[in-house]
Design a protein around this motif. Structure first.
Motif, mmCIF file in Angstrom:
data_model
loop_
_atom_site.group_PDB
_atom_site.id
_atom_site.type_symbol
_atom_site.label_atom_id
_atom_site.label_comp_id
_atom_site.label_asym_id
_atom_site.label_seq_id
_atom_site.Cartn_x
_atom_site.Cartn_y
_atom_site.Cartn_z
ATOM 1 N N PHE A 112 0.827 -1.200 0.000
ATOM 2 C CA PHE A 112 0.000 0.000 0.000
ATOM 3 C C PHE A 112 0.863 1.251 0.000
ATOM 4 C CE2 PHE A 112 -2.301 -3.294 2.315
ATOM 5 C CZ PHE A 112 -3.488 -3.330 1.625
ATOM 6 N N ASP A 113 0.402 2.271 -0.684
ATOM 7 C CA ASP A 113 0.985 3.603 -0.599
ATOM 8 C C ASP A 113 0.238 4.299 0.535
ATOM 9 O OD1 ASP A 113 1.740 6.245 -0.810
ATOM 10 O OD2 ASP A 113 1.259 6.432 -2.934
ATOM 11 N N PRO A 114 0.908 4.652 1.636
ATOM 12 C CA PRO A 114 0.207 5.253 2.773
ATOM 13 C C PRO A 114 -0.551 6.540 2.438
ATOM 14 C CG PRO A 114 2.425 4.594 3.401
ATOM 15 C CD PRO A 114 2.322 4.426 1.919
ATOM 16 N N ALA B 257 7.354 5.304 0.328
ATOM 17 C CA ALA B 257 7.539 4.262 1.339
ATOM 18 C C ALA B 257 6.319 3.349 1.312
ATOM 19 C CB ALA B 257 7.700 4.893 2.715
ATOM 20 N N ILE B 258 6.447 2.228 0.635
ATOM 21 C CA ILE B 258 5.324 1.303 0.484
ATOM 22 C C ILE B 258 5.221 0.414 1.715
ATOM 23 C CG2 ILE B 258 4.409 -0.601 -0.885
ATOM 24 C CD1 ILE B 258 5.553 0.687 -3.326
ATOM 25 N N HIS B 259 3.995 0.196 2.169
ATOM 26 C CA HIS B 259 3.678 -0.611 3.354
ATOM 27 C C HIS B 259 3.192 -1.985 2.868
ATOM 28 C CE1 HIS B 259 2.359 -0.857 7.615
ATOM 29 N NE2 HIS B 259 1.462 -1.682 7.134
ATOM 30 N N VAL B 260 3.979 -3.030 3.105
ATOM 31 C CA VAL B 260 3.644 -4.389 2.651
ATOM 32 C C VAL B 260 3.035 -5.170 3.808
ATOM 33 C CG1 VAL B 260 4.531 -6.532 1.662
ATOM 34 C CG2 VAL B 260 5.516 -4.338 0.977
ATOM 35 N N VAL B 261 1.929 -5.851 3.521
ATOM 36 C CA VAL B 261 1.226 -6.645 4.528
ATOM 37 C C VAL B 261 1.055 -8.060 4.003
ATOM 38 C CG1 VAL B 261 -0.933 -6.843 5.831
ATOM 39 C CG2 VAL B 261 0.022 -4.602 5.364
ATOM 40 N N LEU B 262 1.189 -9.026 4.902
ATOM 41 C CA LEU B 262 1.001 -10.435 4.552
ATOM 42 C C LEU B 262 -0.246 -10.968 5.241
ATOM 43 C CD1 LEU B 262 1.887 -13.265 3.509
ATOM 44 C CD2 LEU B 262 3.319 -13.431 5.564
#
Length: 127
Positions: free
Chosen positions: A69-71, A120-125
């Protein structure tokens, strides 16, 4: 106006709470989320993949679903599909609420390098 004084009396006697704003009406959150504590519909309490985001993977979500995600934007996300990051945009009205909720999750390192962007991309699993 025969009924004018009666209508005025009923208006003055009615409880003020009947005219009060309901939760979720003025702060931008749908009323259902205000009642359920802010958790998007379908999002498992254990951090499951929200249904609106799951649909972006296609017919079936992977067992390990990575989403970046792009915050600054809740209307787009990158989905790791078949080893490639695919940008999906133009979400329907419920998905941005899911994105905002998911942004509170702890970020994880991506298994595949992210697209070269100056954000700053936010990666979630999701497992």
């Amino acid at each position: 106006m025969r009924y004018g004084p009666l209508i005025l009396a009923l208006f003055l006697v009615s409880p003020a709470s009947a005219f009060a704003d309901k939760p979720g009406n003025n702060d931008g959150t749908p009323p259902g989320l205000a009642k359920k504590g802010g958790v998007p519909p379908g999002l498992a309490k254990k951090g499951g993949l929200p249904p609106g985001l799951a649909k972006k993977f296609g017919a079936a979500s992977p067992a390990r679903a990575y989403i970046a995600f792009d915050p600054a934007h809740d209307d787009r996300a990158w989905f790791l599909i078949d080893g490639r990051w695919i940008l999906k945009q133009k979400f329907d009205s419920t998905v941005p609420v899911e994105v905002q909720s998911v942004m509170t999750f702890e970020p994880v390192p991506p298994p595949v390098p992210l697209p070269s962007l100056n954000i700053a991309i936010h990666v979630v699993l999701f497992e």
